[in-house]
Design a protein around this motif. Structure first.
Motif, PDB file in Angstrom:
ATOM      1  N   GLY A 454      43.343 142.404  95.108  1.00 35.72           N
ATOM      2  CA  GLY A 454      43.106 140.988  94.900  1.00 35.72           C
ATOM      3  C   GLY A 454      41.677 140.619  95.200  1.00 35.72           C
ATOM      4  N   ARG A 455      41.329 139.395  94.867  1.00 36.49           N
ATOM      5  CA  ARG A 455      39.970 138.920  95.121  1.00 36.49           C
ATOM      6  C   ARG A 455      39.983 137.403  95.223  1.00 36.49           C
ATOM      7  N   ALA A 456      39.190 136.886  96.149  1.00 35.13           N
ATOM      8  CA  ALA A 456      38.981 135.443  96.308  1.00 35.13           C
ATOM      9  C   ALA A 456      37.493 135.166  96.128  1.00 35.13           C
ATOM     10  N   THR A 457      37.169 134.179  95.298  1.00 37.64           N
ATOM     11  CA  THR A 457      35.780 133.851  94.983  1.00 37.64           C
ATOM     12  C   THR A 457      35.525 132.375  95.248  1.00 37.64           C
ATOM     13  N   LEU A 458      34.415 132.098  95.903  1.00 36.61           N
ATOM     14  CA  LEU A 458      33.958 130.740  96.148  1.00 36.61           C
ATOM     15  C   LEU A 458      32.599 130.580  95.477  1.00 36.61           C
ATOM     16  N   TYR A 459      32.414 129.516  94.678  1.00 36.02           N
ATOM     17  CA  TYR A 459      31.158 129.385  93.927  1.00 36.02           C
ATOM     18  C   TYR A 459      30.731 127.929  93.808  1.00 36.02           C
ATOM     19  N   ARG A 460      29.469 127.752  93.482  1.00 35.24           N
ATOM     20  CA  ARG A 460      28.908 126.454  93.104  1.00 35.24           C
ATOM     21  C   ARG A 460      27.967 126.667  91.929  1.00 35.24           C
ATOM     22  N   LEU A 461      28.137 125.841  90.899  1.00 35.19           N
ATOM     23  CA  LEU A 461      27.278 125.876  89.722  1.00 35.19           C
ATOM     24  C   LEU A 461      26.657 124.494  89.533  1.00 35.19           C
ATOM     25  N   SER A 462      25.326 124.433  89.507  1.00 34.14           N
ATOM     26  CA  SER A 462      24.610 123.171  89.301  1.00 34.14           C
ATOM     27  C   SER A 462      23.778 123.257  88.033  1.00 34.14           C
ATOM     28  N   VAL A 463      23.880 122.229  87.203  1.00 34.71           N
ATOM     29  CA  VAL A 463      23.120 122.163  85.953  1.00 34.71           C
ATOM     30  C   VAL A 463      22.204 120.951  86.001  1.00 34.71           C
ATOM     31  N   GLN A 464      20.923 121.170  85.742  1.00 35.23           N
ATOM     32  CA  GLN A 464      19.943 120.092  85.755  1.00 35.23           C
ATOM     33  C   GLN A 464      19.454 119.808  84.333  1.00 35.23           C
ATOM     34  N   ASP A 465      19.034 118.568  84.126  1.00 35.47           N
ATOM     35  CA  ASP A 465      18.483 118.146  82.831  1.00 35.47           C
ATOM     36  C   ASP A 465      19.445 118.401  81.682  1.00 35.47           C
ATOM     37  N   TYR A 469      24.190 113.018  74.539  1.00 35.88           N
ATOM     38  CA  TYR A 469      24.026 112.097  73.412  1.00 35.88           C
ATOM     39  C   TYR A 469      24.322 110.682  73.905  1.00 35.88           C
ATOM     40  N   VAL A 470      23.351 109.788  73.783  1.00 33.11           N
ATOM     41  CA  VAL A 470      23.469 108.432  74.317  1.00 33.11           C
ATOM     42  C   VAL A 470      23.432 107.434  73.169  1.00 33.11           C
ATOM     43  N   PHE A 471      24.401 106.494  73.177  1.00 34.36           N
ATOM     44  CA  PHE A 471      24.463 105.451  72.152  1.00 34.36           C
ATOM     45  C   PHE A 471      24.412 104.080  72.814  1.00 34.36           C
ATOM     46  N   ASP A 472      23.526 103.234  72.338  1.00 37.09           N
ATOM     47  CA  ASP A 472      23.385 101.869  72.846  1.00 37.09           C
ATOM     48  C   ASP A 472      24.108 100.921  71.896  1.00 37.09           C
ATOM     49  N   PRO A 473      25.238 100.312  72.319  1.00 37.02           N
ATOM     50  CA  PRO A 473      26.004  99.449  71.413  1.00 37.02           C
ATOM     51  C   PRO A 473      25.296  98.148  71.064  1.00 37.02           C
ATOM     52  N   ILE A 474      24.254  97.797  71.785  1.00 31.19           N
ATOM     53  CA  ILE A 474      23.539  96.548  71.511  1.00 31.19           C
ATOM     54  C   ILE A 474      22.461  96.772  70.446  1.00 31.19           C
ATOM     55  N   THR A 475      21.647  97.815  70.649  1.00 36.04           N
ATOM     56  CA  THR A 475      20.568  98.089  69.702  1.00 36.04           C
ATOM     57  C   THR A 475      20.979  99.074  68.611  1.00 36.04           C
ATOM     58  N   PHE A 476      22.141  99.729  68.823  1.00 32.03           N
ATOM     59  CA  PHE A 476      22.626 100.768  67.914  1.00 32.03           C
ATOM     60  C   PHE A 476      21.702 101.981  67.879  1.00 32.03           C
ATOM     61  N   ASP A 477      20.874 102.131  68.903  1.00 29.00           N
ATOM     62  CA  ASP A 477      20.054 103.326  69.017  1.00 29.00           C
ATOM     63  C   ASP A 477      20.926 104.481  69.541  1.00 29.00           C
ATOM     64  N   ALA A 478      20.681 105.665  69.025  1.00 22.11           N
ATOM     65  CA  ALA A 478      21.422 106.847  69.470  1.00 22.11           C
ATOM     66  C   ALA A 478      20.470 108.031  69.475  1.00 22.11           C
ATOM     67  N   ALA A 479      20.504 108.822  70.549  1.00 24.27           N
ATOM     68  CA  ALA A 479      19.586 109.953  70.661  1.00 24.27           C
ATOM     69  C   ALA A 479      20.083 110.908  71.740  1.00 24.27           C
ATOM     70  N   TYR A 480      19.544 112.118  71.715  1.00 24.24           N
ATOM     71  CA  TYR A 480      19.800 113.097  72.771  1.00 24.24           C
ATOM     72  C   TYR A 480      18.721 112.948  73.839  1.00 24.24           C
ATOM     73  N   VAL A 481      19.150 112.952  75.110  1.00 25.74           N
ATOM     74  CA  VAL A 481      18.201 112.806  76.212  1.00 25.74           C
ATOM     75  C   VAL A 481      18.576 113.758  77.340  1.00 25.74           C
ATOM     76  N   ASN A 482      17.566 114.154  78.128  1.00 27.56           N
ATOM     77  CA  ASN A 482      17.789 114.965  79.339  1.00 27.56           C
ATOM     78  C   ASN A 482      18.054 114.030  80.512  1.00 27.56           C
ATOM     79  N   ILE A 483      19.306 113.681  80.771  1.00 29.80           N
ATOM     80  CA  ILE A 483      19.555 112.779  81.897  1.00 29.80           C
ATOM     81  C   ILE A 483      20.633 113.298  82.842  1.00 29.80           C
ATOM     82  N   ALA A 484      21.589 114.014  82.333  1.00 28.00           N
ATOM     83  CA  ALA A 484      22.761 114.333  83.148  1.00 28.00           C
ATOM     84  C   ALA A 484      22.502 115.506  84.082  1.00 28.00           C
TER      85      ALA A 484
END
Length: 614
Positions: A454-465, A469-484
């Protein structure tokens, strides 16, 4: 020095869990080890955090037809399938989005460059020609570059010797057949195969919501593989695999735009392959290879689309050893070129050049250390350096302590790079590659007689930038951005027990806490709890496996998909040495459940078949 031996283990759940560790003080007989090769340097699974192997024997025993049927049994690997037969099936490893899993077939990257995130669709990936599946969880960019933040799934096709044939029929007017033939000798081998799957299926949209129309699925796969050794050290080999599938799907018709029965269809065709020369030079073993993958997708609906993409990889790798084989190493260079079509019918391309190296040092009979480093220079997004360091220590009492820390990156996909599906009067944001880092520690154990492990594994994965895909319902602008920014904390538990009298029990469980760090919300389509248990048996003539699989509640678009438990039963009776009769029952308890919110799954279904091998 430990020997690297490969002997496929009968692991009923399809997991090559920590193999029986060889006793370092040599007081007990040496036992075979399960080996993973997608690490570029062959490595023992039990010494490699996050590594698992599914062999051909396990695939056959489980009765798995498509990759999606068995991959979900691997801890922290979530298969997201939008429709039971032919619906798009993508994989999330440790919470990472589907485009962050690199998929290889005989070392060939087959991810779809024209897909928005660059993900691979597993829905029509048939397993009849697959010898083994290797899964490396966690960032593997130091080995394979971009697209490997979540991990790598590597398929190896089978070398056929003799004639094999299969036929099966069952529920939903399902018919499946396969024929393979080949010859394999020490100096040469060549084999070819063809398989066909055809079903009337069920409604992709859940029938319980008033969707009675059945959605069919048809898939054909053809392949060939060969090798020839000019001398003991000089060899050429290669393979080619072609698949074609057509699926009836459901859409989101007006005016409600809710998932419902529609006459929509989707078709895809993909061909991949490689050619490689192996030769010794200057005391090293060299490999020169060219691999390619081409895919075309067409959807007929109220919003029709057609996409084509291709990828070529030119690779050189050299392998060597030193210090009385205590040090083994590999290094090389790659050039990758991709091209994909966009929603307006135009095409765009991306490319990258890489240098890589990996080495393993056996410090002692108990301790080994492995390190890898890679420099990727993208044509459009600058350079990224990634690395991975792991170690494995044999403790007393059959315990193995291992750990790893690695970094990864993912360059923007073609769609993201040119901002396809974007709408804005202002200039679109300039994207940068997503990056990741991950640490994990594992404790494995194996009994001296090899009956329990058997095996037990403990991990952490972090993703930056992370690109969103972000959509603005007011301006109707939509684009890909590095935010999350996302983070996944998880625990993986695996175990196997040889119960005697031909019975074998395997269990696996994963706790996955995957969250968007910018909002604090859970990531979609990643269940917090998931697990499976398989009881397998093998007698002189009769063999089979009963598998239970469970997933907890899962956040999904527009709501929560409820938890579920399903059971599958598969059996085979070896009538003669050459002929076997097979039977399998899917969803044994006839449970009503959804794997993805809104999409139905089949009720109890049964299939019978015959298998011939000569």
């Amino acid at each position: 020095m430990r020997h690297l031996l490969y002997s496929p283990a009968l692991l009923a759940v399809g997991l090559a869990l920590p193999a029986v560790a060889q006793d370092r003080d040599r007081e007990t007989p040496e036992l075979d080890e399960v080996i993973v090769t997608a690490t570029r340097l062959p490595a023992i699974v039990s010494d490699t955090p996050g590594a698992r192997v599914i062999d051909a024997e396990t695939i056959q025993q489980r009765g798995a037809v498509f990759a999606a049927d068995i991959l979900s049994d691997i801890p922290s690997l979530s298969v997201v399938r939008a429709g039971a037969f032919g619906g798009v099936a993508q994989v999330r490893i440790r919470g990472a989005t589907p485009g962050k899993t690199l998929t290889l077939v005989d070392g060939v990257p087959v991810n779809d460059p024209a897909e928005v995130n660059g993900a691979f669709d597993f829905s029509g990936f048939e397993l009849g020609d697959i010898e083994r599946i290797e899964v490396l969880s966690g960032p593997q960019s130091s080995l394979w570059g971009s697209d490997a933040i979540g991990g790598v799934i590597a398929f190896t096709t089978r070398e056929v010797n003799g004639v094999r044939a299969e036929a099966e029929a069952g529920s939903y007017d399902t018919r499946r057949g396969r024929l393979a033939a080949g010859v394999a000798k020490d100096t040469y081998a060549f084999g070819a195969w063809v398989s066909r799957f055809d079903t009337d299926g069920i409604s992709a949209a859940d029938e319980a919501d008033g969707n009675p129309e059945a959605d069919g699925f048809r898939s054909t796969t053809v392949g060939a593989r060969g090798r020839y050794a000019f001398t003991p050290g000089v060899e050429i080999d290669g393979s080619v695999r072609w698949s074609d599938s057509r699926a009836d799907i459901d859409g989101f018709p007006a005016p409600s735009f809710a998932l419902a029965d529609t006459p929509d269809t989707t078709a895809s065709e993909q061909v991949s392959g490689f050619a490689r020369l192996k030769a010794p030079l200057f005391g090293l073993s060299h490999q020169f290879s060219l691999s390619a993958s081409d895919i075309a997708r067409d959807t007929v609906s109220d919003f029709p689309s057609s996409f084509e993409a291709d990828r070529q990889v030119y690779r050189w790798q050299a392998d060597g050893a030193a210090l009385d084989d205590a040090l083994s190493y590999a290094f090389g260079a790659e050039r990758e070129e991709t091209e994909g079509s966009l929603s307006d019918g135009t095409t765009a391309d991306l490319g990258s050049t890489a240098l890589f190296g990996v080495a393993r040092y056996e410090v002692s009979d108990r301790l080994s250390v492995t390190g890898g480093l890679r420099l990727d220079h993208t044509d459009d997004f600058g350079s990224e350096t990634t690395g991975r360091l792991s170690a494995a220590l044999d403790l007393d009492g059959g315990f193995i302590l291992s750990g790893a820390f690695g970094t990864g990156f993912k360059a923007p996909s073609i769609s993201q790079a040119v901002c396809d599906f974007c709408f804005s009067a202002a200039p679109f944001p300039v994207l940068t590659p997503e990056t990741a880092d991950s640490g994990e520690i594992a404790l494995g154990w194996a009994s001296p007689d090899g009956r329990f492990d058997g095996r037990a594994t403990l991990y952490r994965l972090s993703v930056q930038d992370q690109i969103t895909y972000v959509f603005d319902p007011i301006t109707f602008d939509a684009a890909y951005v590095n935010i999350a920014e996302t983070r996944t904390d998880g625990v993986e538990l695996e175990g196997r027990a040889d119960l005697g009298s031909g019975f074998d029990l395997t269990i696996a469980y994963a706790w996955t806490d995957a969250r968007d760090e910018t909002t604090g919300t859970r990531l979609l389509r990643v269940p917090e709890h998931a697990g499976s248990a398989t009881l397998a048996w093998a007698a002189d003539r009769l063999s089979g496996a009963l598998t239970l699989r469970a997933e907890g509640d899962q956040d999904d678009a527009g709501g929560v998909r409820d938890s579920f438990v399903t059971a599958n039963l598969n059996a085979a009776w070896q009538v003669t040495d050459d002929v076997a009769l097979t039977a399998r029952i899917e969803n044994l308890a006839d449970a009503r459940y959804q794997q993805v919110r809104g999409y139905g799954e089949p009720g109890r279904s049964a299939y019978v078949g015959v298998r011939f091998q000569y």
